[in-house]
Design a protein around this motif. Structure first.
Motif, PDB file in Angstrom:
ATOM      1  N   HIS A  55      42.582  -7.580  34.092  1.00  0.00           N
ATOM      2  CA  HIS A  55      42.677  -6.357  33.300  1.00  0.00           C
ATOM      3  C   HIS A  55      44.031  -5.677  33.458  1.00  0.00           C
ATOM      4  O   HIS A  55      44.470  -4.956  32.577  1.00  0.00           O
ATOM      5  N   LEU A  56      44.685  -5.908  34.586  1.00  0.00           N
ATOM      6  CA  LEU A  56      45.987  -5.279  34.816  1.00  0.00           C
ATOM      7  C   LEU A  56      47.038  -5.803  33.838  1.00  0.00           C
ATOM      8  O   LEU A  56      47.880  -5.041  33.368  1.00  0.00           O
ATOM      9  N   MET A  57      46.985  -7.080  33.538  1.00  0.00           N
ATOM     10  CA  MET A  57      47.931  -7.648  32.581  1.00  0.00           C
ATOM     11  C   MET A  57      47.442  -7.470  31.141  1.00  0.00           C
ATOM     12  O   MET A  57      48.247  -7.371  30.228  1.00  0.00           O
ATOM     13  N   ILE A 112      47.619  -3.549  44.537  1.00  0.00           N
ATOM     14  CA  ILE A 112      47.002  -4.309  43.444  1.00  0.00           C
ATOM     15  C   ILE A 112      45.726  -4.997  43.921  1.00  0.00           C
ATOM     16  O   ILE A 112      44.677  -4.913  43.268  1.00  0.00           O
ATOM     17  N   ILE A 113      45.802  -5.657  45.058  1.00  0.00           N
ATOM     18  CA  ILE A 113      44.625  -6.357  45.587  1.00  0.00           C
ATOM     19  C   ILE A 113      43.521  -5.359  45.942  1.00  0.00           C
ATOM     20  O   ILE A 113      42.339  -5.610  45.677  1.00  0.00           O
ATOM     21  N   GLY A 114      43.898  -4.232  46.510  1.00  0.00           N
ATOM     22  CA  GLY A 114      42.904  -3.198  46.804  1.00  0.00           C
ATOM     23  C   GLY A 114      42.208  -2.714  45.546  1.00  0.00           C
ATOM     24  O   GLY A 114      40.983  -2.530  45.526  1.00  0.00           O
ATOM     25  N   HIS A 115      42.972  -2.533  44.494  1.00  0.00           N
ATOM     26  CA  HIS A 115      42.390  -2.112  43.218  1.00  0.00           C
ATOM     27  C   HIS A 115      41.430  -3.174  42.680  1.00  0.00           C
ATOM     28  O   HIS A 115      40.336  -2.848  42.206  1.00  0.00           O
ATOM     29  N   ILE A 116      41.832  -4.422  42.764  1.00  0.00           N
ATOM     30  CA  ILE A 116      40.976  -5.506  42.266  1.00  0.00           C
ATOM     31  C   ILE A 116      39.681  -5.583  43.076  1.00  0.00           C
ATOM     32  O   ILE A 116      38.591  -5.716  42.514  1.00  0.00           O
ATOM     33  N   LEU A 117      39.793  -5.490  44.388  1.00  0.00           N
ATOM     34  CA  LEU A 117      38.612  -5.641  45.241  1.00  0.00           C
ATOM     35  C   LEU A 117      37.687  -4.429  45.218  1.00  0.00           C
ATOM     36  O   LEU A 117      36.464  -4.579  45.255  1.00  0.00           O
ATOM     37  N   PHE A 118      38.258  -3.231  45.172  1.00  0.00           N
ATOM     38  CA  PHE A 118      37.447  -2.034  45.368  1.00  0.00           C
ATOM     39  C   PHE A 118      37.370  -1.108  44.158  1.00  0.00           C
ATOM     40  O   PHE A 118      36.657  -0.114  44.197  1.00  0.00           O
ATOM     41  N   GLU A 120      36.448   0.362  40.482  1.00  0.00           N
ATOM     42  CA  GLU A 120      35.232   0.355  39.666  1.00  0.00           C
ATOM     43  C   GLU A 120      35.638   0.133  38.218  1.00  0.00           C
ATOM     44  O   GLU A 120      36.498   0.838  37.691  1.00  0.00           O
ATOM     45  N   PHE A 121      35.006  -0.845  37.606  1.00  0.00           N
ATOM     46  CA  PHE A 121      35.332  -1.205  36.235  1.00  0.00           C
ATOM     47  C   PHE A 121      34.105  -0.983  35.369  1.00  0.00           C
ATOM     48  O   PHE A 121      33.021  -1.467  35.706  1.00  0.00           O
ATOM     49  N   PRO A 122      34.273  -0.264  34.273  1.00  0.00           N
ATOM     50  CA  PRO A 122      33.126  -0.058  33.382  1.00  0.00           C
ATOM     51  C   PRO A 122      32.609  -1.390  32.850  1.00  0.00           C
ATOM     52  O   PRO A 122      33.384  -2.293  32.555  1.00  0.00           O
ATOM     53  N   LYS A 123      31.308  -1.499  32.761  1.00  0.00           N
ATOM     54  CA  LYS A 123      30.700  -2.732  32.250  1.00  0.00           C
ATOM     55  C   LYS A 123      31.106  -2.987  30.804  1.00  0.00           C
ATOM     56  O   LYS A 123      31.028  -4.096  30.317  1.00  0.00           O
ATOM     57  N   SER A 124      31.571  -1.945  30.130  1.00  0.00           N
ATOM     58  CA  SER A 124      31.974  -2.101  28.733  1.00  0.00           C
ATOM     59  C   SER A 124      33.330  -2.793  28.595  1.00  0.00           C
ATOM     60  O   SER A 124      33.675  -3.253  27.517  1.00  0.00           O
ATOM     61  N   ILE A 127      37.590  -7.295  29.453  1.00  0.00           N
ATOM     62  CA  ILE A 127      38.360  -8.044  30.445  1.00  0.00           C
ATOM     63  C   ILE A 127      38.408  -7.219  31.725  1.00  0.00           C
ATOM     64  O   ILE A 127      39.136  -6.231  31.814  1.00  0.00           O
ATOM     65  N   ALA A 128      37.605  -7.621  32.682  1.00  0.00           N
ATOM     66  CA  ALA A 128      37.595  -6.960  33.987  1.00  0.00           C
ATOM     67  C   ALA A 128      36.843  -7.852  34.966  1.00  0.00           C
ATOM     68  O   ALA A 128      35.890  -8.531  34.589  1.00  0.00           O
ATOM     69  N   PRO A 129      37.268  -7.851  36.216  1.00  0.00           N
ATOM     70  CA  PRO A 129      36.568  -8.653  37.226  1.00  0.00           C
ATOM     71  C   PRO A 129      35.307  -7.925  37.700  1.00  0.00           C
ATOM     72  O   PRO A 129      35.355  -7.128  38.627  1.00  0.00           O
TER      73      PRO A 129
END
Length: 171
Positions: A55-57, A112-118, A120-124, A127-129
């Motif tokens: 999602h970052l890219m 960046i890794i902290g953001h990816i691991l921890f 919160e990404f909306p289910k909507s 593109i998100a892990p």
């Protein structure tokens, strides 16, 4: 020991040498207009963001864009210099710039890794892990850009090959 040091220099050379096209052709797509890139590279980025749920890219937030601008302005000019130094080997003058580079990059990649691991990404979000597997897969893409700079930092700090010898003043 010299063989190990030279092996590390080759690793660092390939890291910096390969980072030039990666930055120009991939990373800078996060901040530059799409019109600067051929359709094939845009398609490659689209495939990557969907396949790895990056999602970052895909939709870079402002803080991530600031990291990419730093990569373009501060790091990119350093890549050929560092590649040369490690290709040649034993260049003590690269020590301080490499320490600055590695500390800067490690700091940004940890965020960046902290953001990816921890994060919160909306289910909507398309593109998100969202799953643990997705997050770990995406972290595995970013991890070498943390591990190599940390290895570089440790090498520059502790390798006698790169430490400047102090010259004592005679009384």
């Amino acid at each position: 020991m010299a063989v190990c040091a030279r092996l590390l220099e080759w690793i660092f050379f390939f890291y910096f040498f390969s980072h030039i096209p990666i930055t120009l052709l991939v990373d800078l797509q996060a901040v530059l207009p799409p019109s600067l890139y051929p359709q094939e590279l845009l398609d490659l980025m689209k495939w990557y963001t969907v396949a790895f749920k990056d999602h970052l890219m895909a939709n870079p937030p402002p803080w991530f864009k600031s990291f990419v601008y730093c990569e373009a302005i501060l790091q990119l000019p350093f890549f050929p210099v560092a590649a040369y130094a490690f290709f040649k080997g034993g260049c003590k003058w690269i020590r301080i710039p490499a320490i600055v580079y590695s500390a800067h990059v490690a700091t940004t990649v940890i965020a960046i890794i902290g953001h990816i691991l921890f994060g919160e990404f909306p289910k909507s979000d398309v593109i998100a892990p969202l799953t643990q597997k997705d997050r770990l897969t995406l972290v595995s893409i970013y991890a070498p850009y943390l591990l190599v700079p940390v290895l570089l930092l440790l090498t520059m700090l502790f390798s006698p090959r790169y430490r400047q010898e102090e010259k004592r003043k005679r009384k």
